[in-house]
Motif scaffolding. Structure first.
Motif, PDB file in Angstrom:
ATOM      1  N   ALA A 134     -55.246 -70.842 -47.343  1.00 43.93           N
ATOM      2  CA  ALA A 134     -56.622 -70.481 -47.720  1.00 43.93           C
ATOM      3  C   ALA A 134     -57.383 -69.952 -46.508  1.00 43.93           C
ATOM      4  O   ALA A 134     -58.174 -69.007 -46.626  1.00 43.93           O
ATOM      5  N   ALA A 135     -57.150 -70.550 -45.330  1.00 40.88           N
ATOM      6  CA  ALA A 135     -57.815 -70.097 -44.110  1.00 40.88           C
ATOM      7  C   ALA A 135     -57.408 -68.675 -43.754  1.00 40.88           C
ATOM      8  O   ALA A 135     -58.161 -67.949 -43.093  1.00 40.88           O
ATOM      9  N   ALA A 136     -56.228 -68.262 -44.194  1.00 43.24           N
ATOM     10  CA  ALA A 136     -55.756 -66.894 -43.955  1.00 43.24           C
ATOM     11  C   ALA A 136     -56.278 -65.927 -45.009  1.00 43.24           C
ATOM     12  O   ALA A 136     -55.933 -64.747 -44.983  1.00 43.24           O
ATOM     13  N   GLY A 137     -57.081 -66.430 -45.945  1.00 44.05           N
ATOM     14  CA  GLY A 137     -57.670 -65.569 -46.967  1.00 44.05           C
ATOM     15  C   GLY A 137     -56.868 -65.459 -48.237  1.00 44.05           C
ATOM     16  O   GLY A 137     -57.153 -64.592 -49.079  1.00 44.05           O
ATOM     17  N   LEU A 138     -55.851 -66.328 -48.415  1.00 48.15           N
ATOM     18  CA  LEU A 138     -55.038 -66.302 -49.634  1.00 48.15           C
ATOM     19  C   LEU A 138     -55.543 -67.359 -50.596  1.00 48.15           C
ATOM     20  O   LEU A 138     -55.328 -68.560 -50.401  1.00 48.15           O
ATOM     21  N   SER A 375     -51.724 -61.822 -46.188  1.00 44.68           N
ATOM     22  CA  SER A 375     -53.182 -61.782 -46.169  1.00 44.68           C
ATOM     23  C   SER A 375     -53.682 -60.348 -46.145  1.00 44.68           C
ATOM     24  O   SER A 375     -54.599 -59.973 -46.873  1.00 44.68           O
ATOM     25  N   ALA A 376     -53.040 -59.504 -45.309  1.00 43.50           N
ATOM     26  CA  ALA A 376     -53.436 -58.096 -45.227  1.00 43.50           C
ATOM     27  C   ALA A 376     -53.202 -57.393 -46.557  1.00 43.50           C
ATOM     28  O   ALA A 376     -54.036 -56.596 -47.019  1.00 43.50           O
ATOM     29  N   SER A 380     -56.032 -55.551 -49.100  1.00 45.62           N
ATOM     30  CA  SER A 380     -56.031 -54.088 -49.155  1.00 45.62           C
ATOM     31  C   SER A 380     -56.545 -53.648 -50.521  1.00 45.62           C
ATOM     32  O   SER A 380     -56.512 -54.418 -51.492  1.00 45.62           O
ATOM     33  N   PRO A 381     -57.054 -52.408 -50.638  1.00 48.49           N
ATOM     34  CA  PRO A 381     -57.526 -51.935 -51.948  1.00 48.49           C
ATOM     35  C   PRO A 381     -56.476 -52.075 -53.030  1.00 48.49           C
ATOM     36  O   PRO A 381     -56.759 -52.478 -54.159  1.00 48.49           O
ATOM     37  N   ARG A 382     -55.200 -51.744 -52.713  1.00 46.88           N
ATOM     38  CA  ARG A 382     -54.134 -51.865 -53.710  1.00 46.88           C
ATOM     39  C   ARG A 382     -53.915 -53.332 -54.084  1.00 46.88           C
ATOM     40  O   ARG A 382     -53.729 -53.672 -55.234  1.00 46.88           O
ATOM     41  N   GLY A 383     -53.958 -54.228 -53.046  1.00 45.15           N
ATOM     42  CA  GLY A 383     -53.752 -55.646 -53.308  1.00 45.15           C
ATOM     43  C   GLY A 383     -54.831 -56.208 -54.208  1.00 45.15           C
ATOM     44  O   GLY A 383     -54.560 -56.970 -55.125  1.00 45.15           O
ATOM     45  N   ARG A 384     -56.085 -55.801 -53.957  1.00 44.41           N
ATOM     46  CA  ARG A 384     -57.174 -56.306 -54.798  1.00 44.41           C
ATOM     47  C   ARG A 384     -57.064 -55.752 -56.210  1.00 44.41           C
ATOM     48  O   ARG A 384     -57.359 -56.418 -57.188  1.00 44.41           O
ATOM     49  N   ALA A 385     -56.604 -54.532 -56.298  1.00 45.57           N
ATOM     50  CA  ALA A 385     -56.494 -53.910 -57.627  1.00 45.57           C
ATOM     51  C   ALA A 385     -55.439 -54.595 -58.455  1.00 45.57           C
ATOM     52  O   ALA A 385     -55.530 -54.682 -59.675  1.00 45.57           O
ATOM     53  N   SER A 386     -54.375 -55.073 -57.803  1.00 47.29           N
ATOM     54  CA  SER A 386     -53.278 -55.691 -58.541  1.00 47.29           C
ATOM     55  C   SER A 386     -53.631 -57.118 -58.939  1.00 47.29           C
ATOM     56  O   SER A 386     -53.001 -57.703 -59.752  1.00 47.29           O
TER      57      SER A 386
END
Length: 386
Positions: A134-138, A375-376, A380-386
């Protein structure tokens, strides 16, 4: 003026270690060069192909550390705190041959020694591991858990010959081997009997020490001597093990129960229900191991872990010989077989490393580069879209 704060995987890991220190886990910094023997003996000979080995002037085989669990444990045993409850965190390079990928990579983690409240300590490890992701943004990770102690309890309840217990427990940490063995055993029962199978079965069912003494004496009478560096006693021990395996000593009812056990999966709560049903139906004395699973799940819930998002499978294992109980991995969804975080309980390791008495131990490791990459990707835009 001060420059910008450092960024990147190492900087994030340092921040993570600070949070571990605040939770009571002191920083450990074991030596990079380690004796190779503990890794070969305790992690399995399969690890040899990934080690970077050398030899010192006295002939001792050394290696660049392939992980940090064993080095941290060795330092703990050499310290004044040996045998007392103590927790450590770490961050540093480890070295393994990985076929085309960098052989040096960062690993962070926690090791907890000496705590007698095992279910609570197990739950704390999983909670801290989830906090690290979670600290890594996941915000979403797949949580896979298992318990080799449950499988050991099943094998004990089946009252098998010692050689079968050793073989099946070793197989459990090598999933392909276990599946192959179970399949081979199912086929072996249909195979024609050979003329000496009765002798093999008698050896399999006899007292192990007496059988070993008999085979050793027979080999000595026949004039056998050391072969390939093995003594007559070692050759006799190997023969006795193979004769037991070839004798069809694993009964059909045991084979069926093992297969029924290995398909149990679901949330921890669902797994407890299925295990209690199997134990009652087959009259298996595995209540203590099931109780430990249920207690661990309770402590997980107290830690704020959503049990509906935790997958428990009786067939889950991590492939390392020294695990003795709870095991877990955290995965980024769709990331295949490579975990971001992995760990578990290894109560027998410290005794194998020389501790005078048994010391409970549990911990986990974090693959920093994998965590950073996931995390990256998730941001990313693609990651958020998925």
């Amino acid at each position: 003026m001060t420059g910008p704060a450092p960024t990147g995987p190492a900087a994030r890991a340092d921040t993570l270690l600070q949070s571990f220190a605040e939770a009571g886990y002191a920083r450990a910094e074991p030596a990079i060069l380690q004796p190779a023997e503990p890794f070969l003996d305790l992690s399995g000979e399969d690890i040899r192909k990934s080690l970077y080995l050398t030899t010192d002037g006295g002939g001792e085989e050394l290696c660049l550390r392939p992980d940090l669990t064993i080095p941290v444990a060795r330092d703990y045993l050499a310290s004044p705190r040996s045998g007392q409850p103590a927790g450590f965190s770490y961050l540093g390079p480890v070295f393994r041959y990985r076929d085309g990928r960098p052989s040096e990579f960062l690993q962070a983690g926690i090791e907890s020694f000496g705590r007698q409240d095992r279910p609570a300590a197990d739950a704390e490890m999983l909670a801290l591991a989830i906090e690290a992701t979670a600290a890594a943004g996941l915000s979403e990770v797949e949580i896979h858990t298992g318990d080799v102690a449950l499988f050991a309890a099943l094998i004990d309840a089946l009252d098998l010959y010692p050689v079968w217990r050793r073989r099946l427990l070793k197989d459990f940490n090598r999933k392909r081997t276990l599946a192959q063995d179970l399949e081979r055993l199912a086929i072996a029962e249909l195979a024609p009997r050979n003329e000496y199978e009765g002798v093999l079965a008698a050896l399999a069912g006899s007292d192990r020490k007496a059988a070993l003494a008999l085979v050793t004496d027979l080999m000595s009478i026949a004039g056998a001597s050391a072969v390939g560096g093995r003594t007559v006693a070692e050759i006799a021990d190997r023969f006795l093990e193979q004769s037991t395996l070839k004798s069809g000593a694993l009964p059909r009812h045991a084979l069926d129960l093992i297969k029924r056990f290995l398909v149990i999966a679901g949330t921890p709560t669902e797994a407890v229900q299925q295990l209690r049903a199997l134990a009652a139906d087959a009259r298996l004395d595995i209540a203590a191991a099931i109780d430990a699973l249920e207690a661990r799940a309770g402590f997980m819930a107290q830690r704020g872990i959503d049990l509906t998002k935790v997958r428990f499978a009786t067939a889950f294992g991590r492939g390392l010989d020294y695990y003795t109980g709870f095991e877990f991995e955290l995965h980024h969804p769709g990331n295949g077989d490579e975990p971001l975080v992995a760990g578990g309980r290894y109560d027998g390791l410290l005794s194998q490393l020389g501790a005078a008495s048994s010391i409970p131990a549990v911990g986990f490791s974090i693959w920093i580069e994998r965590l950073a990459q996931s995390s990256a990707a998730s941001h990313s835009p693609r990651g958020r879209a998925s």
